[in-house]
Design a protein around this motif. Structure first.
Motif, PDB file in Angstrom:
ATOM      1  N   THR B 164     -38.506  13.167 -26.241  1.00 23.68           N
ATOM      2  CA  THR B 164     -38.062  14.387 -27.120  1.00 23.68           C
ATOM      3  C   THR B 164     -38.890  15.422 -27.162  1.00 23.68           C
ATOM      4  O   THR B 164     -39.467  16.901 -26.596  1.00 23.68           O
ATOM      5  CB  THR B 164     -37.051  14.450 -27.470  1.00 23.68           C
ATOM      6  OG1 THR B 164     -36.093  13.681 -27.100  1.00 23.68           O
ATOM      7  CG2 THR B 164     -36.664  16.894 -28.407  1.00 23.68           C
ATOM      8  N   SER B 165     -40.084  14.532 -27.238  1.00 26.72           N
ATOM      9  CA  SER B 165     -41.128  15.345 -27.833  1.00 26.72           C
ATOM     10  C   SER B 165     -42.459  16.091 -26.922  1.00 26.72           C
ATOM     11  O   SER B 165     -42.938  16.923 -26.678  1.00 26.72           O
ATOM     12  CB  SER B 165     -42.340  14.106 -28.627  1.00 26.72           C
ATOM     13  OG  SER B 165     -42.143  13.997 -29.915  1.00 26.72           O
ATOM     14  N   LEU B 166     -42.665  15.143 -25.431  1.00 23.32           N
ATOM     15  CA  LEU B 166     -42.150  15.606 -24.538  1.00 23.32           C
ATOM     16  C   LEU B 166     -42.817  17.235 -23.746  1.00 23.32           C
ATOM     17  O   LEU B 166     -42.643  18.118 -23.570  1.00 23.32           O
ATOM     18  CB  LEU B 166     -42.541  15.407 -23.436  1.00 23.32           C
ATOM     19  CG  LEU B 166     -43.142  15.340 -21.642  1.00 23.32           C
ATOM     20  CD1 LEU B 166     -44.713  15.570 -21.802  1.00 23.32           C
ATOM     21  CD2 LEU B 166     -42.173  14.989 -20.816  1.00 23.32           C
ATOM     22  N   VAL B 167     -40.746  17.845 -24.411  1.00 20.41           N
ATOM     23  CA  VAL B 167     -40.758  18.908 -24.155  1.00 20.41           C
ATOM     24  C   VAL B 167     -40.898  20.108 -25.396  1.00 20.41           C
ATOM     25  O   VAL B 167     -40.440  21.160 -24.776  1.00 20.41           O
ATOM     26  CB  VAL B 167     -38.418  18.195 -23.986  1.00 20.41           C
ATOM     27  CG1 VAL B 167     -37.822  19.679 -23.677  1.00 20.41           C
ATOM     28  CG2 VAL B 167     -38.373  17.688 -23.278  1.00 20.41           C
ATOM     29  N   VAL B 168     -40.105  19.173 -26.447  1.00 19.87           N
ATOM     30  CA  VAL B 168     -40.929  20.240 -27.519  1.00 19.87           C
ATOM     31  C   VAL B 168     -42.100  19.740 -27.336  1.00 19.87           C
ATOM     32  O   VAL B 168     -42.671  21.946 -26.883  1.00 19.87           O
ATOM     33  CB  VAL B 168     -41.340  19.254 -29.172  1.00 19.87           C
ATOM     34  CG1 VAL B 168     -41.620  19.863 -30.160  1.00 19.87           C
ATOM     35  CG2 VAL B 168     -39.678  19.017 -29.024  1.00 19.87           C
ATOM     36  N   LEU B 169     -43.722  19.620 -26.478  1.00 19.39           N
ATOM     37  CA  LEU B 169     -44.821  20.254 -26.998  1.00 19.39           C
ATOM     38  C   LEU B 169     -44.838  21.406 -25.917  1.00 19.39           C
ATOM     39  O   LEU B 169     -45.890  21.811 -26.111  1.00 19.39           O
ATOM     40  CB  LEU B 169     -45.533  18.891 -26.314  1.00 19.39           C
ATOM     41  CG  LEU B 169     -45.975  17.557 -27.715  1.00 19.39           C
ATOM     42  CD1 LEU B 169     -47.171  16.682 -27.037  1.00 19.39           C
ATOM     43  CD2 LEU B 169     -46.902  18.342 -28.434  1.00 19.39           C
ATOM     44  N   ALA B 212     -41.092  20.174 -17.186  1.00 14.07           N
ATOM     45  CA  ALA B 212     -40.394  19.128 -18.415  1.00 14.07           C
ATOM     46  C   ALA B 212     -38.945  19.031 -18.061  1.00 14.07           C
ATOM     47  O   ALA B 212     -38.625  16.999 -17.634  1.00 14.07           O
ATOM     48  CB  ALA B 212     -40.158  19.985 -20.007  1.00 14.07           C
ATOM     49  N   VAL B 213     -38.257  19.566 -17.588  1.00 12.75           N
ATOM     50  CA  VAL B 213     -36.928  18.951 -16.779  1.00 12.75           C
ATOM     51  C   VAL B 213     -37.194  18.445 -15.733  1.00 12.75           C
ATOM     52  O   VAL B 213     -36.987  17.553 -15.412  1.00 12.75           O
ATOM     53  CB  VAL B 213     -35.964  20.974 -15.685  1.00 12.75           C
ATOM     54  CG1 VAL B 213     -35.437  19.957 -15.081  1.00 12.75           C
ATOM     55  CG2 VAL B 213     -35.538  20.858 -17.313  1.00 12.75           C
ATOM     56  N   LEU B 214     -38.289  18.190 -14.605  1.00 10.67           N
ATOM     57  CA  LEU B 214     -38.615  17.970 -13.831  1.00 10.67           C
ATOM     58  C   LEU B 214     -39.116  16.411 -13.696  1.00 10.67           C
ATOM     59  O   LEU B 214     -38.964  15.413 -13.641  1.00 10.67           O
ATOM     60  CB  LEU B 214     -39.304  18.555 -13.092  1.00 10.67           C
ATOM     61  CG  LEU B 214     -38.296  19.515 -12.039  1.00 10.67           C
ATOM     62  CD1 LEU B 214     -38.974  20.535 -11.363  1.00 10.67           C
ATOM     63  CD2 LEU B 214     -37.316  18.804 -10.553  1.00 10.67           C
ATOM     64  N   LEU B 215     -40.522  16.939 -15.137  1.00  4.30           N
ATOM     65  CA  LEU B 215     -40.842  15.140 -15.019  1.00  4.30           C
ATOM     66  C   LEU B 215     -39.548  14.086 -15.636  1.00  4.30           C
ATOM     67  O   LEU B 215     -39.914  13.039 -16.353  1.00  4.30           O
ATOM     68  CB  LEU B 215     -42.177  15.626 -15.926  1.00  4.30           C
ATOM     69  CG  LEU B 215     -43.546  16.181 -15.458  1.00  4.30           C
ATOM     70  CD1 LEU B 215     -44.442  16.037 -17.007  1.00  4.30           C
ATOM     71  CD2 LEU B 215     -44.138  14.804 -14.285  1.00  4.30           C
ATOM     72  N   ARG B 216     -38.624  14.913 -17.198  1.00  4.80           N
ATOM     73  CA  ARG B 216     -38.269  13.992 -17.520  1.00  4.80           C
ATOM     74  C   ARG B 216     -36.868  13.762 -16.725  1.00  4.80           C
ATOM     75  O   ARG B 216     -36.663  12.515 -16.367  1.00  4.80           O
ATOM     76  CB  ARG B 216     -37.170  15.294 -18.361  1.00  4.80           C
ATOM     77  CG  ARG B 216     -38.034  14.872 -19.462  1.00  4.80           C
ATOM     78  CD  ARG B 216     -38.049  14.261 -20.779  1.00  4.80           C
ATOM     79  NE  ARG B 216     -37.654  12.654 -21.000  1.00  4.80           N
ATOM     80  CZ  ARG B 216     -38.259  11.714 -19.911  1.00  4.80           C
ATOM     81  NH1 ARG B 216     -38.733  11.481 -20.050  1.00  4.80           N
ATOM     82  NH2 ARG B 216     -36.586  10.354 -20.182  1.00  4.80           N
ATOM     83  N   PHE B 217     -37.023  14.758 -15.551  1.00  3.56           N
ATOM     84  CA  PHE B 217     -35.283  14.303 -14.819  1.00  3.56           C
ATOM     85  C   PHE B 217     -36.489  12.564 -14.028  1.00  3.56           C
ATOM     86  O   PHE B 217     -35.988  11.839 -13.773  1.00  3.56           O
ATOM     87  CB  PHE B 217     -35.212  14.469 -13.479  1.00  3.56           C
ATOM     88  CG  PHE B 217     -34.281  14.348 -12.768  1.00  3.56           C
ATOM     89  CD1 PHE B 217     -32.924  14.035 -13.026  1.00  3.56           C
ATOM     90  CD2 PHE B 217     -34.547  14.268 -11.407  1.00  3.56           C
ATOM     91  CE1 PHE B 217     -31.719  13.481 -11.710  1.00  3.56           C
ATOM     92  CE2 PHE B 217     -33.646  13.825 -10.099  1.00  3.56           C
ATOM     93  CZ  PHE B 217     -32.725  13.431 -10.916  1.00  3.56           C
TER      94      PHE B 217
END
Lengths: 304, 288
Positions: B164-169, B212-217
């Motif tokens: 989640t921290s990735l999205v936060v950052l 963020a969305v694509l990296l997380r996916f």
């Protein structure tokens, strides 16, 4: 003093008053603005709760690392009842443990250096020039960042066996280039595109050759970008295990792999396991501190 | 920035090209090689054509792993993205809180993935883990080793903890780049908190949210180490995601043909997704 001059002075004074009152209003506005998200006074609650959630498992690991395995298994306590450094002593005295850290550090540093050095000229080319097939090449690089490491496990093993490179640091360092080089190119390209092209042109007019311009003028300008790229290469090489474990057996075995082996073999020495885990967190925590101001920009691949 | 056309730039790209080609193209060709051949040992190979592909595409096991993985990625995105935005909106913008938040929040991202697995494996154990112990004291019969639902919840919570921290950052980086003037204008117009978010902050976060969305996916789609350490793909096959299944098949059972065919299909899915990502990103750049 003439009447006209008097009038002029008054007018000027009025203007100054007006301006300062406007400034006051603006700072007041800015002050309220600053508190925009803080209509409720409890805005800090959310990040605090989140950080507590993040820290709890880490805290538990640290807590365990200061207990003996017997204590871990027998008593359940939020802090070590009899704190001991025994677990850390085991790691620092047993070569099969501490050599894991040395191996990890060696290949991570090698990988970071190779990745960033190769990525620097490529990123410059992508950010400054158009050339035949540039977009396809960039896309191809990107797909490698997205490629699942599991796909590469078996072919990597065979490839590096063929070259006799199994169980060497350089094998892991080159294998990790698969995802780190594209990442470094991406981040550096983002930072380089932020430097105006006029700087290059001025330097050439001043008689700089390309290599001299690149090292003396350009690299200092994107120093933060290089730092961030190094950080990310370090990070992804440090956290990756699947490939590193496949390519090594003993001589270059990373610490993370040493940990998994010990879990299965030596009857679960939880204390030592926890201490080893804590020690793998420390290098990361140290490097974060140096790039804390750029870390967000780096995650956005230099594109905020 | 308008770029000059210069084909000599290829020379600057050459080192990267060679390096990545060595680590990507050669291994990939090996995989392609295996995927169209059959072997009975002794290094003797026979042409099998598209047999393995046909088998893979009709394999229940592959479908199940693919569905599980898609479902997992969907849940991960549905939790992490809103949560990340919420936290980023409430992060301090100045003062000592900023570096403290940034460093503490990035910490999980820097932990080796199998250590993340180990941390959660220990944390969730009923006998020695804080979480497992607390839950069992609350009267919940928590057991991630045997109960598929508990295993799923554990893996998801672990991923939320980890990423989640990735999205936060990313969101935070987008938010701090908004000039104060935007907020002043909103204040003068009397915009509500929601309107500020909807019409100022969200559009400005567009780009980083996309990343963020694509990296997380992508990353959740090829997750391997963390669930492997915690659940080993079990109980049964309930947390066997695509990568875990693939490694089981290739290294565990040494079924080279099917594993290679699966690798290629897996890789093509990723390729298609990367293409979408890339196109959307470059279009977005062109609009700016």
């Amino acid at each position: 003093m003439s009447v006209a001059e008097d009038k002029l002075m008054a007018e000027r004074k009025g203007k100054i008053d007006e301006r300062s009152s406007m400034q006051n209003a603006q700072t007041a506005l800015a002050r309220t603005m600053r508190r925009r998200g803080e209509e409720s006074r409890f805005w800090w609650l959310i990040p605090t709760l989140y950080i507590i959630f993040l820290m709890l498992p880490i805290y538990w690991l640290i807590n365990m690392s200061f207990k003996t395995t017997a204590e871990i298994l027998s008593t359940f306590s939020l802090w070590p009842v009899k704190p001991t450094l025994h677990n850390y002593a085991v790691i620092f005295t047993d070569p099969s443990w501490y050599s894991g850290y040395i191996n990890s550090i060696i290949y991570v540093v090698m990988n970071t250096v190779i990745s960033v050095l190769a990525a620097l000229p490529a990123a410059y080319a992508f950010s400054r020039y158009r050339f035949l097939g540039d977009k396809h090449l960039f896309f191809w690089l990107l797909t490698n960042r997205m490629a699942p490491p599991a796909v590469f496990v078996l072919p990597f093993f065979q490839l590096y066996s063929a070259f006799g490179l199994i169980d060497t640091h350089i094998a892991v360092a080159i294998a990790h280039c698969l995802f780190n080089v594209p990442l470094a190119v991406w981040i550096l390209e983002g930072f380089m595109s932020g430097v105006p092209k006029e700087i290059d042109e001025t330097a050439y007019i001043d008689g700089y050759s390309f290599p001299r311009f690149f090292v003396k003028i350009f690299m200092p300008l994107i120093a933060s970008g290089i730092g961030v790229a190094c950080f990310f290469c370090f990070m992804f090489s440090w956290v990756e295990l699947l490939i590193a474990r496949t390519l090594t057996t003993t001589a270059a075995k990373p610490i993370a792999a040493t940990m998994t082996r010990t879990v299965s073999a030596s009857g679960l020495d939880w204390g030592v396991l926890a201490a080893a885990g804590v020690l793998t967190i420390i290098p990361g925590a140290l490097v974060i501190w140096f790039v804390r101001n750029y870390i967000a920009k780096g995650f956005a691949l230099g594109r905020v | 920035m308008d770029k000059t056309w210069n084909n000599k730039a290829w020379f600057m790209v050459l080192p990267v090209l060679l390096l990545v080609a060595f680590s990507a193209v050669i291994p990939l060709m090996t995989v392609v090689n295996y995927s169209v051949q059959d072997t009975f040992g002794n290094n003797q190979f026979f042409w099998a054509g598209t047999e393995w592909y046909a088998e893979m595409l009709h394999s229940e096991r592959f479908h199940a792993a693919l569905l599980r993985n898609l479902f997992f990625s969907f849940i991960i995105l549905a939790i992490e993205v809103p949560l990340g935005i919420l936290i980023a909106l409430n992060m301090p913008r100045k003062g000592w809180g900023v570096p403290v938040c940034l460093v503490l929040m990035s910490l999980p991202l820097l932990i080796p993935w199998n250590v993340v697995g180990t941390i959660w494996q220990v944390f969730g154990r009923v006998d020695i883990g804080l979480l497992g112990r607390t839950l069992s004291m609350l009267g919940i019969n928590y057991n991630y080793v045997q109960n598929p639902l508990h295993a799923w919840v554990t893996v998801i919570v672990m991923d939320v903890w980890h990423w989640t921290s990735l999205v936060v950052l990313l969101c935070y980086a987008g938010l701090v780049s908004i000039p104060d003037a935007f907020y002043q204008a909103a204040k003068i117009d009397g915009a509500s908190r929601w309107a500020v978010f909807r019409y100022i902050q969200l559009p400005k976060m567009n780009r980083v949210l996309l990343i963020a969305v694509l990296l997380r996916f992508m990353d959740s789609f090829m997750i391997y180490t963390e669930p492997f350490v915690v659940t080993g793909g079990g109980p049964g096959n309930s947390t066997t995601f695509l990568s875990i299944d693939l490694v089981k098949m290739a290294v565990g059972q040494f079924d080279l043909g099917p594993a290679a065919a699966m690798s290629i299909i897996y890789f093509l899915i990723i390729l298609a997704l990367s293409w979408v990502f890339y196109t959307v990103m470059t279009n977005y750049d062109a609009e700016r």
